[in-house]
Scaffold this motif. Structure first.
Motif, mmCIF file in Angstrom:
data_model
loop_
_atom_site.group_PDB
_atom_site.id
_atom_site.type_symbol
_atom_site.label_atom_id
_atom_site.label_comp_id
_atom_site.label_asym_id
_atom_site.label_seq_id
_atom_site.Cartn_x
_atom_site.Cartn_y
_atom_site.Cartn_z
ATOM 1 N N VAL A 150 69.832 -29.423 67.650
ATOM 2 C CA VAL A 150 71.070 -29.613 66.889
ATOM 3 C C VAL A 150 70.844 -30.590 65.736
ATOM 4 O O VAL A 150 71.296 -30.366 64.615
ATOM 5 C CB VAL A 150 72.190 -30.111 67.819
ATOM 6 C CG1 VAL A 150 73.427 -30.489 67.008
ATOM 7 C CG2 VAL A 150 72.555 -29.047 68.853
ATOM 8 N N GLY A 151 70.127 -31.680 66.006
ATOM 9 C CA GLY A 151 69.832 -32.643 64.954
ATOM 10 C C GLY A 151 69.008 -32.037 63.838
ATOM 11 O O GLY A 151 69.238 -32.324 62.648
ATOM 12 N N ASN A 152 68.051 -31.180 64.193
ATOM 13 C CA ASN A 152 67.237 -30.508 63.174
ATOM 14 C C ASN A 152 68.091 -29.571 62.327
ATOM 15 O O ASN A 152 67.915 -29.486 61.103
ATOM 16 C CB ASN A 152 66.108 -29.737 63.852
ATOM 17 C CG ASN A 152 65.130 -29.149 62.853
ATOM 18 O OD1 ASN A 152 64.469 -29.867 62.115
ATOM 19 N ND2 ASN A 152 65.030 -27.826 62.832
ATOM 20 N N ASN A 153 69.030 -28.866 62.969
ATOM 21 C CA ASN A 153 69.933 -27.989 62.211
ATOM 22 C C ASN A 153 70.757 -28.796 61.214
ATOM 23 O O ASN A 153 70.905 -28.404 60.043
ATOM 24 C CB ASN A 153 70.868 -27.238 63.159
ATOM 25 C CG ASN A 153 70.162 -26.142 63.934
ATOM 26 O OD1 ASN A 153 69.132 -25.624 63.503
ATOM 27 N ND2 ASN A 153 70.684 -25.795 65.085
ATOM 28 N N MET A 154 71.312 -29.906 61.662
ATOM 29 C CA MET A 154 72.161 -30.716 60.791
ATOM 30 C C MET A 154 71.352 -31.330 59.647
ATOM 31 O O MET A 154 71.828 -31.423 58.515
ATOM 32 C CB MET A 154 72.851 -31.802 61.613
ATOM 33 C CG MET A 154 73.804 -31.251 62.670
ATOM 34 S SD MET A 154 74.570 -32.523 63.693
ATOM 35 C CE MET A 154 75.622 -33.330 62.506
ATOM 36 N N ALA A 155 70.116 -31.736 59.934
ATOM 37 C CA ALA A 155 69.280 -32.329 58.895
ATOM 38 C C ALA A 155 68.907 -31.319 57.821
ATOM 39 O O ALA A 155 68.626 -31.691 56.675
ATOM 40 C CB ALA A 155 68.019 -32.926 59.516
ATOM 41 N N THR B 152 69.015 -27.340 53.195
ATOM 42 C CA THR B 152 67.702 -26.778 52.896
ATOM 43 C C THR B 152 67.832 -25.311 52.507
ATOM 44 O O THR B 152 68.430 -24.519 53.232
ATOM 45 C CB THR B 152 66.763 -26.909 54.114
ATOM 46 O OG1 THR B 152 66.613 -28.295 54.440
ATOM 47 C CG2 THR B 152 65.398 -26.316 53.819
ATOM 48 N N THR B 153 67.265 -24.949 51.383
ATOM 49 C CA THR B 153 67.371 -23.577 50.882
ATOM 50 C C THR B 153 66.795 -22.577 51.882
ATOM 51 O O THR B 153 65.648 -22.713 52.320
ATOM 52 C CB THR B 153 66.617 -23.445 49.548
ATOM 53 O OG1 THR B 153 67.181 -24.348 48.594
ATOM 54 C CG2 THR B 153 66.701 -22.022 49.021
ATOM 55 N N ASP C 88 58.058 -26.154 57.708
ATOM 56 C CA ASP C 88 58.071 -25.762 56.292
ATOM 57 C C ASP C 88 58.984 -24.562 56.056
ATOM 58 O O ASP C 88 58.735 -23.743 55.151
ATOM 59 C CB ASP C 88 56.654 -25.448 55.782
ATOM 60 C CG ASP C 88 55.750 -26.663 55.793
ATOM 61 O OD1 ASP C 88 56.258 -27.768 55.545
ATOM 62 O OD2 ASP C 88 54.540 -26.508 56.062
ATOM 63 N N ASN C 89 60.023 -24.434 56.902
ATOM 64 C CA ASN C 89 61.028 -23.390 56.717
ATOM 65 C C ASN C 89 60.426 -21.985 56.779
ATOM 66 O O ASN C 89 60.826 -21.095 56.026
ATOM 67 C CB ASN C 89 61.747 -23.590 55.376
ATOM 68 C CG ASN C 89 63.149 -23.003 55.373
ATOM 69 O OD1 ASN C 89 63.692 -22.648 56.411
ATOM 70 N ND2 ASN C 89 63.728 -22.887 54.198
ATOM 71 N N GLU D 27 69.577 -18.688 48.209
ATOM 72 C CA GLU D 27 70.394 -18.607 49.421
ATOM 73 C C GLU D 27 70.468 -19.980 50.073
ATOM 74 O O GLU D 27 69.444 -20.628 50.302
ATOM 75 C CB GLU D 27 69.789 -17.602 50.399
ATOM 76 C CG GLU D 27 70.578 -17.489 51.698
ATOM 77 C CD GLU D 27 69.852 -16.673 52.746
ATOM 78 O OE1 GLU D 27 70.426 -16.457 53.824
ATOM 79 O OE2 GLU D 27 68.699 -16.277 52.494
ATOM 80 N N GLN D 28 71.671 -20.417 50.362
ATOM 81 C CA GLN D 28 71.845 -21.702 51.003
ATOM 82 C C GLN D 28 71.653 -21.579 52.522
ATOM 83 O O GLN D 28 71.592 -20.488 53.074
ATOM 84 C CB GLN D 28 73.239 -22.261 50.688
ATOM 85 C CG GLN D 28 73.492 -22.445 49.196
ATOM 86 C CD GLN D 28 72.482 -23.361 48.551
ATOM 87 O OE1 GLN D 28 72.388 -24.542 48.880
ATOM 88 N NE2 GLN D 28 71.684 -22.822 47.624
ATOM 89 N N SER D 29 71.554 -22.713 53.185
ATOM 90 C CA SER D 29 71.428 -22.730 54.636
ATOM 91 C C SER D 29 72.663 -22.095 55.277
ATOM 92 O O SER D 29 73.767 -22.182 54.742
ATOM 93 C CB SER D 29 71.268 -24.176 55.118
ATOM 94 O OG SER D 29 71.442 -24.268 56.510
#
Length: 276
Positions: free
Chosen positions: A22-27, A31-32, A200-201, A235-237
């Protein structure tokens, strides 16, 4: 240690993993092309205690006699939500946004001497000089080559303008002449839940031999000559911050309840030890 304390401790460890997700999602909410990770839990049931001498409904019974005893919960899977995020126009020629769900750009990553294809929704591309600055190569913001239909996209330097068409074709202008410099390799994830996140997405294929799959069972080239992307946009997150906040609060409360279970069990064991 009692079974109750073991169950609570095991569950707390797994809840911490969910809090990390959850923290990684919020951070990465800004992120594009980032895609939300979702954690699913499953129960740990591993021990069967047969304490029934005369089980009820014994005739035709399909389940084992006795009581199933678990040891908490674990993360059953971490799935990736590839639903498209909102599109933001940037008017930058090398920014591209995929329009279809489960579509991915293909890039090439070399780590520890091993080169493998990876996949991303981040379409913020750049050009990097190669071959003693005689040519340029289309890369990601991290410098990884972006793959076309015939490998990395390398363009002879000296062009005046570059445009990425909606069907993925790359056009460069030299004076009054337009020429085709290649075409982006766009893939479609058939089973996106099997893709592994690598940082790295980006995503990569799992161990196909271990799963018994062919690559075509997981990912295939997208339909050619279709308008699959929008140029001059990103495209946004697709992270829903309200949902992530709700998940975080629920997970924290579950963590607190399990911690309270340990402390209450410890108090009860202390009272039992004091009995005379």
């Amino acid at each position: 240690m009692s079974r109750t304390m073991i169950q609570a401790a095991v569950t707390m460890n797994q809840l911490q993993n969910k809090l990390d997700i959850v923290g990684n999602n919020m951070a990465n909410s800004q992120t594009t092309g980032y895609k939300t990770r979702q954690a699913d839990f499953s129960s740990l049931l591993f021990q069967q205690i047969d304490n029934m001498t005369d089980p009820a409904n014994a005739e035709g019974r399909l389940t084992p006699d006795g009581v199933r005893v678990g040891s908490g919960a674990k993360l059953g899977s971490v799935n990736v939500d590839l639903r498209p995020g909102s599109i933001q126009e940037t008017d930058r020629a090398l920014d591209t946004a995929l329009l279809e769900e489960n579509h991915l750009f293909e890039i090439q990553v070399t780590e520890n001497g091993v080169t493998e294809p990876r996949y991303t929704r981040d379409g913020s591309f750049y050009i990097t000089p190669v071959n003693d600055d005689q040519d340029v190569m289309l890369t990601t913001k991290d410098g990884y080559p972006v793959l076309g239909e015939d490998g990395p996209i390398i363009i002879a330097d000296g062009f005046d303008d570059i445009t990425i068409q909606p069907n993925g074709q790359i056009s460069v202008q030299r004076g009054n002449v337009n020429e085709n410099a290649g075409s982006l390799a766009i893939s479609e994830a058939i089973q996106p839940e099997l893709l592994e996140t690598t940082g790295d997405n980006a995503f990569r294929l799992p161990d196909l031999e271990e799963l018994g799959y062919d690559i075509a069972d997981i990912i295939q080239p997208a339909e050619a000559n279709t308008d699959a992307l929008q140029s001059g946009a990103l495209e946004q997150s697709n992270v829903d911050l309200a949902q992530q906040m709700t998940d975080m609060i629920n997970t924290q409360r579950s963590y607190q309840f399990n911690a309270r279970t340990i402390s209450m069990t410890d108090q009860m064991m202390g009272l039992v030890n004091q009995l005379r």
